[in-house]
Design an enzyme around this catalytic site. Structure first.
Site, PDB file in Angstrom:
ATOM      1  N   SER A  64       0.811  -1.222   0.000  1.00  0.00           N
ATOM      2  CA  SER A  64       0.000   0.000   0.000  1.00  0.00           C
ATOM      3  C   SER A  64       0.841   1.267   0.000  1.00  0.00           C
ATOM      4  CB  SER A  64      -0.946  -0.010   1.204  1.00  0.00           C
ATOM      5  OG  SER A  64      -1.812  -1.118   1.131  1.00  0.00           O
ATOM      6  N   ARG A 187       3.281  -8.939  15.258  1.00  0.00           N
ATOM      7  CA  ARG A 187       3.143  -7.578  14.726  1.00  0.00           C
ATOM      8  C   ARG A 187       1.794  -6.961  15.066  1.00  0.00           C
ATOM      9  NH1 ARG A 187       2.904  -7.651   8.252  1.00  0.00           N
ATOM     10  NH2 ARG A 187       1.593  -5.823   8.569  1.00  0.00           N
TER      11      ARG A 187
END
Length: 514
Positions: A64, A187
């Protein structure tokens, strides 16, 4: 009286690639009557959002951040992954002033060098080869206390694939004769970007206090225990790794902390928790006075030495629109807000003159498969109102669903996500038609078109290297084949009658028939 605008909207369907294979292809299996109709009625093609076409290594899947930088800048931008890997290959990395200063300051103070980052070969937020180079450099400069705080991936890599990385680094530290893995955590906690500070605090407390849900004497053992608890890499609970004497390694005054992620959006929150004096996201039990370095620039307000500062991009789409007195709107949910603003503007935080921004809060759910429509209805309501206001020349909108739900690996939820976006596009296209507007529909990279790894049979949670759609809903036109993301900004400028600046190397893809 302000003249009514006939807006040109760029709709970015995040994580929406085209894949011939229909097996476990959520986009193919979704009921998308609006996009089906638009593809039948209007000119369309496929464009590239990965590899060399976006400044990444050949074959590397897009992401992205990279996608939006290319979309907004109108040129192929040499990405941080490639740039840093080249510096390592050329032996420039080991002489980097910011990194050398951090290591040397810790050695001089009798402290430790702490290295944290996403330990992954994914190449989206980080690369484990960069982390290895940092470990080697620290030891080569004389550091004897080198501690790796590993954030585990399972999102840009298969859900259970961290074992090989952890084993490799155990072997590396044995070979180097110094250093060890000091902690592991998913994460999901360490790299949140949605202000869920309860997650980030767990990573902060793990690194600064050794405070953890679990404690093991070996990182691979810790990972295997997490799998027994049914935690995939992304969700591994805070786990401190002890040394031979049962001691944990925590960040102390005089130490250095080097953050090896090169992508900014998921690095910002935890960075602020370490260095902002007025930080109030959560209560910090300890705030070590240490030497903090970021690998790249994460945000303008983050005051820390940067190993590889951003290259200045001038005459991005937003800047050109400002210079020509045009109005523009950027709109998305929290998850992709930075992408339609900071990244689309070439790494600039501040809005351009005439640039408005609308942020829609993403839903507060643990994972987006629990609410695959996300906040798309509210986003669309605000977008339609903006179109009907006729205030804007250009509107940039990102629908995050395909990517955010695609990352969960939940096929049924991804199908629902695609269907929700399709319905929203219908509302947007109708609103544009009422005011004489036009739109380009595209994507930044693929994801939801492949929900299962054909080799392993595991859920496929990563991005893909597939081509992405490019549809023009507007005047009668033709579209060139073989385009890439960097062609989108020049195309927009051409459609609104503005000149393409020399810095933009992309080519207009849409040609209006006379």
């Amino acid at each position: 009286m302000t003249t009514a605008k006939r807006p040109l909207a760029l709709l970015i369907l995040d994580g929406w690639g085209y894949r011939e294979n229909t097996h476990n292809n959520a986009i193919f299996h979704a009921n998308t009557p609006v996009l089906d109709r638009l593809n039948a009625q209007y000119p369309h093609s496929l464009i590239s959002g990965s590899g060399l076409d976006v400044g990444l290594p050949d074959g590397q899947m897009g992401n992205s951040e990279v996608g939006h930088i290319n979309l907004g800048s109108g040129r192929v931008v040499y990405q941080e992954l490639t740039r840093i890997s080249k510096a390592i290959a050329d032996h420039e990395f080991e002489q980097n002033p910011a990194l050398c200063d951090a290591v040397d300051s810790a050695i001089k103070a009798g402290g430790a060098v702490h290295i944290m980052g996403l330990l992954s070969p994914g190449g989206v937020h980080s690369h484990e080869e960069h982390i290895e180079a940092m470990c080697r450099m620290a030891v080569a400069r004389g550091a004897t206390k080198v501690y790796l705080h590993a954030f585990l991936d399972g999102r840009d890599t298969p859900p259970r694939s961290a074992k090989s990385s952890l084993s490799h680094f155990d072997d590396l530290f044995t070979t180097l004769g110094h250093g060890r893995i000091a902690s592991i955590i998913g994460r999901y906690f360490a790299m949140d970007r949605d202000n869920r500070w309860d997650r980030v605090s767990q990573a902060y407390d793990l690194i600064t206090q050794g405070k953890s849900k679990f404690q093991y004497d070996n990182a691979v053992t810790a990972l295997e225990a997490a799998y027994e608890r049914n935690e995939n890499d992304e969700f591994v609970s805070s786990s401190a790794i002890t040394d031979a004497d049962g001691q944990v390694a925590t960040l102390q005054d005089g130490d250095a902390l080097i953050f090896m992620n090169f992508r900014a959006d998921r690095a910002r929150q935890i960075t602020r928790s370490f260095i902002n004096p007025d930080f109030d996201g959560f209560e910090r039990a300890v705030v070590p006075k240490m030497h903090f370095v970021t690998l790249t620039e994460y945000a303008g307000d983050i005051k820390a030495p940067i190993a590889y500062p951003s290259e200045n991009l001038v005459n991005t789409l937003g800047e050109v629109l400002q210079k020509q007195g045009r109005t523009q709107l950027r709109i998305s949910e929290t998850e992709k807000y930075a992408h339609v603003t900071f990244f689309f503007n070439g790494g600039k935080e501040e809005p351009f003159e005439g640039e408005d921004r609308i942020l829609i809060n993403s839903p507060k759910v643990a994972t987006y498969d629990l609410q695959p429509e996300m906040s798309s209805a509210e986003l669309t309501d605000k977008l339609v109102a903006a179109i009907e206001s006729t205030k804007y020349d250009v509107i940039i909108c990102n629908y995050p669903n395909g990517d955010m739900v695609g990352h969960t690996g939940n096929f049924d939820a991804a199908v629902k996500a695609c269907e929700a976006v399709d319905a929203c596009i219908g509302c947007v296209v109708d609103a544009l038609a009422k005011v004489g507007g036009e739109c380009i529909i595209t994507a930044d990279h693929g994801n939801a078109e492949q929900m299962t790894d054909e080799t392993t049979g595991q859920a496929h949670t990563a991005h893909t290297s597939e081509l992405v759609p490019f549809v023009f809903v507007g005047r009668d036109a033709t579209i060139d084949e073989g385009g890439k993301l960097s062609d989108v900004a020049p195309t927009i400028l051409t459609l609104i009658g503005e000149a393409i600046p020399a810095e933009m190397t992309g080519k207009p893809l849409i040609h209006i028939k006379e």
